[in-house]
Design an enzyme around this catalytic site. Structure first.
Site, mmCIF file in Angstrom:
data_model
loop_
_atom_site.group_PDB
_atom_site.id
_atom_site.type_symbol
_atom_site.label_atom_id
_atom_site.label_comp_id
_atom_site.label_asym_id
_atom_site.label_seq_id
_atom_site.Cartn_x
_atom_site.Cartn_y
_atom_site.Cartn_z
ATOM 1 N N LYS A 7 -1.270 0.232 4.168
ATOM 2 C CA LYS A 7 -0.953 1.617 3.805
ATOM 3 C C LYS A 7 -2.171 2.299 3.185
ATOM 4 O O LYS A 7 -2.457 3.470 3.475
ATOM 5 C CB LYS A 7 0.221 1.643 2.832
ATOM 6 C CG LYS A 7 1.518 1.105 3.404
ATOM 7 C CD LYS A 7 2.527 0.801 2.305
ATOM 8 C CE LYS A 7 3.674 -0.052 2.847
ATOM 9 N NZ LYS A 7 4.472 -0.666 1.779
ATOM 10 N N LYS A 15 -1.195 -12.576 -7.268
ATOM 11 C CA LYS A 15 -1.725 -11.271 -6.858
ATOM 12 C C LYS A 15 -2.847 -10.811 -7.788
ATOM 13 O O LYS A 15 -3.562 -9.862 -7.495
ATOM 14 C CB LYS A 15 -0.596 -10.246 -6.798
ATOM 15 C CG LYS A 15 0.433 -10.590 -5.712
ATOM 16 C CD LYS A 15 1.580 -9.591 -5.682
ATOM 17 C CE LYS A 15 2.669 -9.995 -4.700
ATOM 18 N NZ LYS A 15 2.286 -9.836 -3.305
ATOM 19 N N LYS A 35 1.310 -3.373 -6.542
ATOM 20 C CA LYS A 35 2.106 -4.375 -5.835
ATOM 21 C C LYS A 35 2.985 -5.091 -6.857
ATOM 22 O O LYS A 35 2.866 -4.858 -8.051
ATOM 23 C CB LYS A 35 1.235 -5.378 -5.075
ATOM 24 C CG LYS A 35 0.125 -6.023 -5.889
ATOM 25 C CD LYS A 35 -0.791 -6.866 -5.015
ATOM 26 C CE LYS A 35 -1.739 -6.032 -4.204
ATOM 27 N NZ LYS A 35 -1.436 -6.018 -2.778
ATOM 28 N N ARG A 36 3.863 -5.923 -6.377
ATOM 29 C CA ARG A 36 4.720 -6.699 -7.282
ATOM 30 C C ARG A 36 3.858 -7.516 -8.235
ATOM 31 O O ARG A 36 2.796 -8.010 -7.871
ATOM 32 C CB ARG A 36 5.625 -7.619 -6.443
ATOM 33 C CG ARG A 36 6.603 -8.479 -7.215
ATOM 34 C CD ARG A 36 7.601 -9.093 -6.264
ATOM 35 N NE ARG A 36 6.967 -9.783 -5.164
ATOM 36 C CZ ARG A 36 6.612 -11.086 -5.200
ATOM 37 N NH1 ARG A 36 6.826 -11.804 -6.283
ATOM 38 N NH2 ARG A 36 6.054 -11.654 -4.151
ATOM 39 N N THR A 95 1.285 -5.699 2.902
ATOM 40 C CA THR A 95 1.392 -4.467 3.687
ATOM 41 C C THR A 95 0.836 -3.279 2.915
ATOM 42 O O THR A 95 0.485 -2.268 3.516
ATOM 43 C CB THR A 95 2.852 -4.179 4.088
ATOM 44 O OG1 THR A 95 3.687 -4.240 2.918
ATOM 45 C CG2 THR A 95 3.347 -5.189 5.107
ATOM 46 N N HIS A 105 7.859 -15.903 4.707
ATOM 47 C CA HIS A 105 7.037 -14.955 3.940
ATOM 48 C C HIS A 105 6.278 -15.601 2.789
ATOM 49 O O HIS A 105 5.744 -14.882 1.940
ATOM 50 C CB HIS A 105 7.918 -13.831 3.369
ATOM 51 C CG HIS A 105 8.373 -12.838 4.381
ATOM 52 N ND1 HIS A 105 7.629 -11.730 4.748
ATOM 53 C CD2 HIS A 105 9.505 -12.778 5.135
ATOM 54 C CE1 HIS A 105 8.289 -11.034 5.656
ATOM 55 N NE2 HIS A 105 9.425 -11.641 5.916
#
Length: 812
Positions: free
Chosen positions: A656, A550, A544-545, A652, A356
């Site tokens: 969504k 990110k 998100k985290r 992911t 991952h």
């Protein structure tokens, strides 16, 4: 008539559970008791199917998947189970007849604190899809008493609070104390050769009991509910009466507390020795318990351990469960009397590994001395694995000690879990097509040369039962009105939505649903955080985290740019927007927590300035969870997927959001690449450096962030705002750390994630996107196109790919 009878039966079941389990009538019962009574009614249906299905699997001799993951971020089960049992309308109507509101009853259920982010949510989606496809599976993890943490925002920063999600019990779980196993730690190893072969004896070790709790997980209209098996740690002796009778109560409880801390908290902080040791204990605890369970179950049902690969396949989800590999070797050799070659043959046919991360420094490693002291026998087995693996590497890379050292399982005082997986597992998969290629060409390039047949890419997916049928009932009903509800069982049916894009009535209804979901989110935030947001604005979401790659920080800099633009040019038109952030930062990740501080400071600045407060609104959603996501995601107009290209394995959340009609603005990273292929480049807003661009800059050292600072006045203002007093924070709480990390770097190079490089392209694409948004006819077509093309990203398709390429399970 049949439906009316079914509803009457449901009512009688609920009232019966209230009476028998709680001694209450409907009028006396609390909402929590009503929730648990509804859950028990559903559980009865599921458990009956589950018991019958497991018996059939055994009778038919079907292979079962064991999916090992440190996280399973399940979310609430009540309404999701109603959806999957096709009973949602019936229960909603029955509760309404009883004077109750299903949404209020659902609120009584705690989100299971068994995960942090995408890794755990992916595992949960996979259980749903495996069950929907009637494939036998048991997911295994730890029954964490406390989740990651509850996030509170106090005085402009994140504060972590205990998440005691089991405080009110878990009505869905079934304890299995009769299946407990013993997990051993520490001590010394003594070897003795006997006529039966090598015998291993432990001296001065200590053991912990692993107690399983099973949690049935049913897919949509399924015949084969999945099993989530969670292991809880318990001391072998509960209370030392010697110390208790002397009055030393703390000492009397010490052994129990030291044992049971293993299953207390998800991801204990590991920036100190005790935390690292506890994490290692956790990962060995649940993998050892699971491997012991598999062997015991197999011997009871089939006898000969040589046939294990015929009946079980094991998927290692990220490196946390890697210790299952040497643990199975230990059991087969030490307890079942097999030789090394026999044991290795069995293990190599049972295990596969999902990677991952593309970051080499993100791959899990353990200090060799810590590992040796805590798991001495497993350490011996890994030493043998390493010696044999290095011998094999020598045949491919003779004399290349540095290369062999980098690929070894043990080297330079550390044990590398990813290398162990690659050495043993049959298949190693990335989680998007781009990620699969990066593993071959960058992260594991040298391994790919040796094992080209091991590596593949399988793009992640999300279950559209949870993320469409449950989270967005109005959109689900709209789609079903036009194409039927077959898409909930067969994701390929979603392609038919594309035929509706020429119907203005459908598109208008589609946008009415979006508006309804925006109003629902606004009401939710007003209720839970006393925050007002305007559904007439663009809802631009970055959820998100919290991690630097990110690039929540890039979005914050962009908002500062828009603020400055409006302050310096009041006539400039900026599309009114609400920027919604949702993220948790790891407690020990100081820079991530500082980015949250910055976002909150930006919010205070723009939300309170008379010149911008009606145009720009910044909101940080506290304690992001599956339940929060189910309200947030359907309301989003814009999905921010702006990670540095080549750093996000898949993502992911992007799936969504698109499924719910949000339009993506993002880089060519992870599964954004495949989203762009599905919807077409006219229906997504792509910007920034590609993975190849970044690889070249890194190889040749050509990136100079200071040059972008000097050349771009908008960027310069945004950066300077962090340190020049623009933000409403005390002078000693400015953001010089973030500023310096972008322009000068700290221990490594400056701006490692290329924010300054991508700032101008992002600002331009955002402006282009808002121009399209103002064309309402064009925007609604693009939004609906995203939903129409989201079927490819259903977890059912992902599971089909895994099963075809790796597991080879047979449908029950």
């Amino acid at each position: 008539m049949a439906r009316e009878l079914a509803r009457e039966d449901i009512k009688e079941e609920i009232l019966g559970k209230l009476k028998r389990h709680f001694g209450k009538t409907l009028e006396e019962a609390t909402k929590d008791q009503i929730y648990k009574s509804c859950a028990l009614c559903l559980r009865d249906i599921i458990v009956e199917q589950w018991t019958d299905a497991n018996k059939q699997v055994l009778n038919q001799g079907l292979k079962r998947l064991y999916y090992l993951s440190a996280e399973f971020l399940m979310g609430r089960a009540l309404v999701n189970n109603m959806v999957n049992l096709h009973l949602l309308k019936e229960y909603r109507d029955v509760l309404c007849d009883m004077g109750l509101v299903l949404d209020e009853i659902e609120e009584q259920e705690r989100d299971a604190g068994l995960g942090n982010g995408g890794l755990g949510r992916l595992a949960a989606c996979f259980l749903d899809s495996l069950s929907t496809l009637d494939l036998p599976v048991t997911g295994c993890s730890i029954r964490y008493e406390y989740g990651l943490f509850k996030q509170r925002i106090l005085d402009g920063e994140q504060v972590e609070v205990n998440d005691n999600w089991l405080e009110a019990g878990n009505v869905w779980e079934i304890p299995r104390p009769e299946e407990q196993v013993e997990v051993r730690f520490g001590g010394e190893i003594e070897e003795a050769w006997t006529e039966a072969g090598l015998k291993i004896h432990y001296k001065n070790s200590y053991s912990v009991l692993a107690i399983p709790y099973d949690y049935p997980v049913i897919g949509y209209m399924s015949k084969m509910p999945a099993t989530l098996r969670l292991w809880s740690a318990k001391a072998k002796t509960g209370l030392d009466m010697h110390y208790f009778n002397r009055g030393d109560y703390a000492k009397a409880m010490q052994e129990r507390e030291l044992a049971e801390v293993i299953s207390k908290v998800l991801y204990p902080e590991d920036n100190h020795e005790q935390g690292r040791q506890l994490r290692l204990k956790q990962f060995y605890f649940f993998t050892s318990a699971t491997m012991q369970h598999i062997v015991r179950k197999h011997k009871q049902n089939y006898g000969d351990v040589h046939t294990l690969p015929n009946y079980f396949t094991v998927q290692i989800n990220d490196t946390h469960p890697t210790l299952a590999i040497p643990e199975m070797l230990r059991i087969l050799m030490d307890e079942e009397g097999l030789g090394w070659d026999e044991a290795m043959d069995i293990v190599s046919r049972m295990f596969n590994y999902t990677n991952h991360t593309v970051l080499v420094e993100g791959l899990e490693c353990w200090n060799e001395e810590l590992f040796k002291s805590l798991l001495p026998r497993v350490y011996q087995i890994i030493q043998i694995l390493n010696d044999k693996f290095c011998d094999r590497l020598w045949q491919v890379y003779p004399g290349q000690w540095d290369k062999i050292g980098s690929m070894a399982i043990i080297a330079y005082g550390e044990i590398r879990m990813a290398n162990l997986c690659i050495a043993v597992c049959g298949k190693v998969n990335g989680v998007s097509m781009l990620h699969g290629e990066i593993l071959k060409t960058r992260t594991f390039r040298d391994f790919y040369t040796v094992f080209p047949d091991k590596f593949l890419g399988i793009t992640n997916g999300v279950t559209h039962r949870r993320w469409l049928a449950k989270a967005n009932g109005s959109l689900t009903e709209l789609i079903a009105d036009h194409i039927g509800d077959g898409f909930l069982k067969d994701y390929r049916e979603m392609d038919r939505i594309e035929d509706l894009l020429s119907k203005e009535s459908f598109l208008d209804d589609f946008m009415c649903v979006k508006r309804e979901n925006k109003e629902r989110l606004a009401a939710h935030l007003k209720k839970t955080q006393c925050i007002d947001i305007d559904p007439n604005t663009v809802f631009d979401v970055h959820a998100k985290r919290l991690h630097e790659y990110k690039r929540q920080l890039l979005k914050a800099l962009h908002i500062l740019h828009l603020y400055h633009l409006k302050k310096t040019n009041p006539q400039a038109y900026i599309e009114p927007a609400t920027f919604l952030f949702a993220a948790k930062a790891s407690p020990g990740y100081a820079r991530a927590k500082n980015i949250i501080r910055l976002i909150l400071a930006v919010a205070e600045l723009v939300n309170n300035d008379p010149d911008t407060k009606d145009i720009l609104r910044v909101v940080f959603i506290e304690n992001y969870s599956v339940s929060e996501a189910e309200v947030l995601i359907p309301a989003a107009d814009v999905s921010e997927q702006i990670s540095t290209a080549g750093f996000e394995a898949s993502g992911t959340g992007n799936m969504k959001f698109m499924m719910n009609g949000a339009v993506t603005i993002g880089t060519m990273d992870g599964s954004n690449v495949e989203i762009s292929e599905q919807v077409g480049l006219d229906n997504i807003f792509i910007f920034g450096a590609s993975e190849q661009d970044i690889e070249k800059m890194e190889r040749y050292g050509t990136y100079k962030p200071g040059e972008y600072y000097e050349q771009n006045t908008d960027l310069r203002y945004a950066l300077n705002s962090m340190i020049d007093g623009t933000l409403p924070v005390a002078s000693d709480r400015q953001f010089s750390d973030l500023y310096h990390s972008l322009l000068f770097g700290d221990m490594d190079r400056a701006d490692r994630y290329y924010l300054l490089y991508d700032f101008a392209p992002y600002a331009q694409v955002y402006e282009n996107m808002m121009a399209v948004y103002r064309n309402k006819d064009e925007w609604k077509r693009i939004a609906a196109m995203n939903t129409a093309k989201s079927g490819h990203f259903a977890a059912d398709r992902t599971i089909h790919d895994y099963n075809e390429k790796i597991w080879r399970l047979k449908e029950m």
